[in-house]
Design an enzyme around this catalytic site. Structure first.
Site, PDB file in Angstrom:
ATOM      1  N   LYS A 159       0.831  -1.205   0.000  1.00 25.34           N
ATOM      2  CA  LYS A 159       0.000   0.000   0.000  1.00 25.34           C
ATOM      3  C   LYS A 159       0.863   1.252   0.000  1.00 25.34           C
ATOM      4  O   LYS A 159       1.958   1.249   0.545  1.00 25.34           O
ATOM      5  CB  LYS A 159      -0.895   0.026   1.251  1.00 25.34           C
ATOM      6  N   GLU A 201       0.933  -4.964   4.406  1.00 24.34           N
ATOM      7  CA  GLU A 201      -0.017  -5.532   5.362  1.00 24.34           C
ATOM      8  C   GLU A 201      -0.364  -6.942   4.902  1.00 24.34           C
ATOM      9  O   GLU A 201      -0.300  -7.238   3.706  1.00 24.34           O
ATOM     10  CB  GLU A 201      -1.331  -4.715   5.389  1.00 24.34           C
ATOM     11  N   PHE A 203      -2.879  -9.529   3.610  1.00 25.95           N
ATOM     12  CA  PHE A 203      -4.081  -9.322   2.807  1.00 25.95           C
ATOM     13  C   PHE A 203      -5.244 -10.065   3.460  1.00 25.95           C
ATOM     14  O   PHE A 203      -5.171 -11.274   3.688  1.00 25.95           O
ATOM     15  CB  PHE A 203      -3.851  -9.821   1.376  1.00 25.95           C
ATOM     16  N   ILE A 204      -6.305  -9.337   3.773  1.00 27.25           N
ATOM     17  CA  ILE A 204      -7.488  -9.954   4.383  1.00 27.25           C
ATOM     18  C   ILE A 204      -8.432 -10.391   3.264  1.00 27.25           C
ATOM     19  O   ILE A 204      -8.860  -9.574   2.454  1.00 27.25           O
ATOM     20  CB  ILE A 204      -8.210  -8.957   5.329  1.00 27.25           C
ATOM     21  N   LYS A 237     -18.183   3.173  -4.308  1.00 29.19           N
ATOM     22  CA  LYS A 237     -19.321   2.576  -3.613  1.00 29.19           C
ATOM     23  C   LYS A 237     -20.573   2.800  -4.445  1.00 29.19           C
ATOM     24  O   LYS A 237     -20.750   3.860  -5.047  1.00 29.19           O
ATOM     25  CB  LYS A 237     -19.498   3.234  -2.238  1.00 29.19           C
ATOM     26  N   GLU A 275     -13.000   3.703   8.744  1.00 29.45           N
ATOM     27  CA  GLU A 275     -13.239   2.534   7.887  1.00 29.45           C
ATOM     28  C   GLU A 275     -12.595   1.305   8.500  1.00 29.45           C
ATOM     29  O   GLU A 275     -11.435   1.358   8.915  1.00 29.45           O
ATOM     30  CB  GLU A 275     -12.590   2.753   6.517  1.00 29.45           C
ATOM     31  N   ARG A 292     -13.894  13.861   6.638  1.00 31.56           N
ATOM     32  CA  ARG A 292     -14.829  14.748   5.929  1.00 31.56           C
ATOM     33  C   ARG A 292     -16.244  14.209   6.101  1.00 31.56           C
ATOM     34  O   ARG A 292     -16.426  13.102   6.598  1.00 31.56           O
ATOM     35  CB  ARG A 292     -14.504  14.728   4.434  1.00 31.56           C
ATOM     36  N   VAL A 295     -20.247  10.953   1.178  1.00 34.94           N
ATOM     37  CA  VAL A 295     -21.381  10.826   0.255  1.00 34.94           C
ATOM     38  C   VAL A 295     -22.546  10.095   0.937  1.00 34.94           C
ATOM     39  O   VAL A 295     -23.699  10.504   0.843  1.00 34.94           O
ATOM     40  CB  VAL A 295     -20.962  10.053  -1.019  1.00 34.94           C
TER      41      VAL A 295
HETATM   42  C1  MV4 Z   1      -7.059  -3.934   2.331  1.00 36.65           C
HETATM   43  C2  MV4 Z   1      -7.759  -5.026   1.787  1.00 36.65           C
HETATM   44  C3  MV4 Z   1      -7.422  -6.284   2.217  1.00 36.65           C
HETATM   45  N1  MV4 Z   1      -6.420  -6.458   3.112  1.00 36.65           N
HETATM   46  N2  MV4 Z   1      -6.078  -4.157   3.213  1.00 36.65           N
HETATM   47  C4  MV4 Z   1      -9.052  -0.536  -0.374  1.00 36.65           C
HETATM   48  C5  MV4 Z   1      -9.236   0.904  -0.101  1.00 36.65           C
HETATM   49  C6  MV4 Z   1      -8.327   1.239   1.010  1.00 36.65           C
HETATM   50  N3  MV4 Z   1      -9.037   1.993   1.975  1.00 36.65           N
HETATM   51  C7  MV4 Z   1      -7.880  -0.060   1.573  1.00 36.65           C
HETATM   52  N4  MV4 Z   1      -8.441  -1.096   0.760  1.00 36.65           N
HETATM   53  C8  MV4 Z   1      -8.265  -2.413   1.053  1.00 36.65           C
HETATM   54  N5  MV4 Z   1      -7.318  -2.676   1.979  1.00 36.65           N
HETATM   55  C9  MV4 Z   1      -5.776  -5.385   3.583  1.00 36.65           C
HETATM   56  N6  MV4 Z   1      -4.779  -5.565   4.454  1.00 36.65           N
HETATM   57  C10 MV4 Z   1      -8.754  -4.770   0.855  1.00 36.65           C
HETATM   58  C11 MV4 Z   1      -9.003  -3.455   0.474  1.00 36.65           C
HETATM   59  C12 MV4 Z   1     -10.030  -3.284  -0.506  1.00 36.65           C
HETATM   60  C13 MV4 Z   1     -11.235  -2.647  -0.218  1.00 36.65           C
HETATM   61  C14 MV4 Z   1     -11.492  -2.124   1.033  1.00 36.65           C
HETATM   62  C15 MV4 Z   1     -12.686  -1.488   1.299  1.00 36.65           C
HETATM   63  C16 MV4 Z   1     -13.656  -1.382   0.308  1.00 36.65           C
HETATM   64  C17 MV4 Z   1     -13.416  -1.900  -0.925  1.00 36.65           C
HETATM   65  C18 MV4 Z   1     -12.211  -2.534  -1.207  1.00 36.65           C
HETATM   66  C19 MV4 Z   1     -11.997  -3.044  -2.467  1.00 36.65           C
HETATM   67  C20 MV4 Z   1     -10.814  -3.667  -2.747  1.00 36.65           C
HETATM   68  C21 MV4 Z   1      -9.831  -3.769  -1.763  1.00 36.65           C
END
Ligand code: MV4
Length: 499
Positions: A159, A201, A203-204, A237, A275, A292, A295
């Site tokens: 990231k 990180e 990956f979840i 979204k 989030e 902020r 939406v």
């Molecule tokens: C993640 C993840 C899975 N594992 N981090 C996407 C936006 C940013 N805020 C962080 N995001 C993600 N981080 C880890 N460690 C999956 C996402 C992600 C995601 C998160 C929220 C809403 C939509 C998403 C779409 C793809 C990936």
């Protein structure tokens, strides 16, 4: 400082939304507008308007110097940034503060702390807020990255330190892919943010996106429950709900406390959103904080009976938030569908054109938040959000049915919209069961494409509505001038609809 006039540094539906709450609070509202927005509803709703430049955002809504000058010359003491544009730029909040004006939002230091994702992680860990296992400092070299990834276990995610909202990320499933992914992510981050820093990180897999609404005044920090935001496509979204169908009072207390601690850890004031990723086993991880108004704030407003923009204005004026009894429980169930000018028949590409005819849904439990009216031009200069359609009912099933009813009332002629996609989604048994996660629409890309006979049915509905509208206009000669103009749009729309 005494505030009686607020400059709204935004456009469209959110500018109109903010102006309305200003008026209810006894405040005057000053709009700014680009050349493309001079005849928009938000400009007419404002008490004054300052034109600030050509249509491209870089020459208008992103001009910090001009916007502060507009506040000065119009006598506004405060600036509300809305969402998008300059809303999360610490440098903008700082410039507003330095100009002796009030930024309707958090202190610039809180924006800055949350904007640096590794800094945010360090603060969250210190505050006891769960974050995804990973590194909390920018990576120095491939060797460090490989060592850390080995400890975390694959898959991992690369990231951008300056990232957020999904830009500059890479999923890595094997050690062999890691060096390439680091390089690609760093280069993407440099281009997007001017900062090459990246971190790792774990990956979840298959999480939900659940976010908590936070409010903080000079006295206390509270939360107003969660929004379920898993229905998204490429980080945009499309549907948001409150409450989340998987939330329990116990989990809400635990995640809500984490959100409150997260805000407190950066000295947060105003409204904001934490989030989280919520895994299938109910473990949850702080991802980032949006500093902020969002939406999707209306779904929270509805189930908690609160005006979040009003609370922002109160807090900016150093008043207490109006919420005195807390914790509050959500009442009923709210769903928001984002109606965008994106064409499902054309790979969801943004469509432009004149809205020749528009029938907004109404009736009990329906809220329509839009900055557009019939006759307005949809341009490609700004984001594709045409309107937010929000419904409220006693439970999720009833809210879904109410949303289906409202979507069937909606008629938009002149630009393509994602209306039919929403109807397909709401009719889907998996969606109805609440079996969703952030990958739902990737798995179910069938919902993104129309079945062969669907388009025609919609057109029939459009044509019927137009015929009825034309008849109504003919029967009312008292509004002849207006009717003639609208009739012309309607006729044009009807021809398009029948084609
Ligand atoms: C993640 C993840 C899975 N594992 N981090 C996407 C936006 C940013 N805020 C962080 N995001 C993600 N981080 C880890 N460690 C999956 C996402 C992600 C995601 C998160 C929220 C809403 C939509 C998403 C779409 C793809 C990936």
């Amino acid at each position: 400082m005494n505030i009686d006039r607020v400059l709204v540094a935004n456009r469209g539906e959110i500018a109109l939304r903010i102006i309305r709450s200003c008026h209810e609070e006894g405040l005057e509202a000053v709009a700014i507008c680009s050349d493309a927005d001079r005849s928009s509803a938000f400009v007419r709703a404002a008490d004054a308007v300052v034109p600030i430049g050509p249509a491209p955002p870089a020459q208008s809504y992103l001009r910090i110097d001009r916007i502060i000058e507009a506040a000065r010359e119009s006598g506004a003491q405060a600036i509300h940034p809305g969402y998008g544009f300059l809303s999360e730029r610490a440098a903008f909040a700082e410039a507003v503060e330095h100009a002796g004006l009030v930024f309707v939002g958090p202190p610039s230091a809180a924006i800055r702390a949350m904007g640096d994702k590794t800094e945010a992680r360090r603060r969250m860990i210190a505050a006891g807020v769960p974050v995804v296992p990973g590194g909390s400092a920018p990576l120095e070299n491939d060797a460090d990255a490989l060592l850390l990834a080995g400890k975390l276990g694959y898959p991992v995610m690369v990231k951008a330190v300056a990232g957020g909202g999904g830009r500059g990320m890479r999923v890595v499933r094997t050690a062999a892919e890691l060096p390439g992914a680091l390089k690609a992510a760093a280069s993407e981050a440099t281009k997007a943010f001017g900062d090459a820093g990246v971190y790792l990180e774990r990956f979840i897999e298959r999480p939900r996106h659940v976010e908590f609404q936070v409010l903080a005044d000079f006295e206390k920090t509270i939360h107003l429950g969660e929004r379920e935001c898993s229905i998204q496509r490429r980080h945009q979204k499309l549907v948001e709900e409150s409450p989340s169908m998987v939330m329990t009072p116990q989990l809400r207390r635990t995640m809500g406390q984490a959100a409150v601690s997260a805000a407190a850890a950066v000295g947060y004031r105003g409204v904001g959103t934490c989030e989280f990723l919520l895994a299938p086993d109910s473990s949850f991880y702080f991802l980032e904080m949006n500093t902020r108004i969002q939406v999707e704030h209306p779904v929270t407003e509805i189930v908690y009976s609160v005006d979040l923009v009003r609370e922002q204005l109160r807090i900016a004026r150093n008043q207490r938030m109006s919420i005195t009894e807390w914790p509050l429980a959500p009442r009923g169930y709210a769903i928001e569908c984002r109606i965008t000018s994106e064409d499902p028949d054309n790979g969801f590409l943004p469509s432009a054109g004149r809205i020749s005819y528009l029938v907004a849904p109404g009736g009990p439990g329906v809220r329509w938040d839009s900055g557009f009216e019939a006759g307005d031009e949809v341009t490609l200069f700004y984001d594709s959000l045409l309107a937010k359609l929000i419904v409220h009912s006693r439970d999720r099933d009833a809210a879904i049915r109410r949303m289906q009813r409202a979507l069937r009332e909606l008629v938009v002629v002149g630009v393509a919209t994602n209306q039919a996609f929403h109807l397909r989604l709401l009719a889907d048994p998996e969606f109805q069961r609440g079996a969703i996660d952030i990958q739902f629409l990737e798995r179910r890309d069938d919902l993104l494409r129309p079945p062969p006979d669907e388009a025609r049915d919609l057109r029939i509905a459009v044509a019927a509505a137009l015929a009825e509208a034309e008849l109504r206009l003919i029967r009312k000669p008292s509004v002849a001038g207006q009717a003639e103009e609208r009739g012309a749009w309607a006729t044009q729309g009807r021809v398009e609809a029948l084609r």
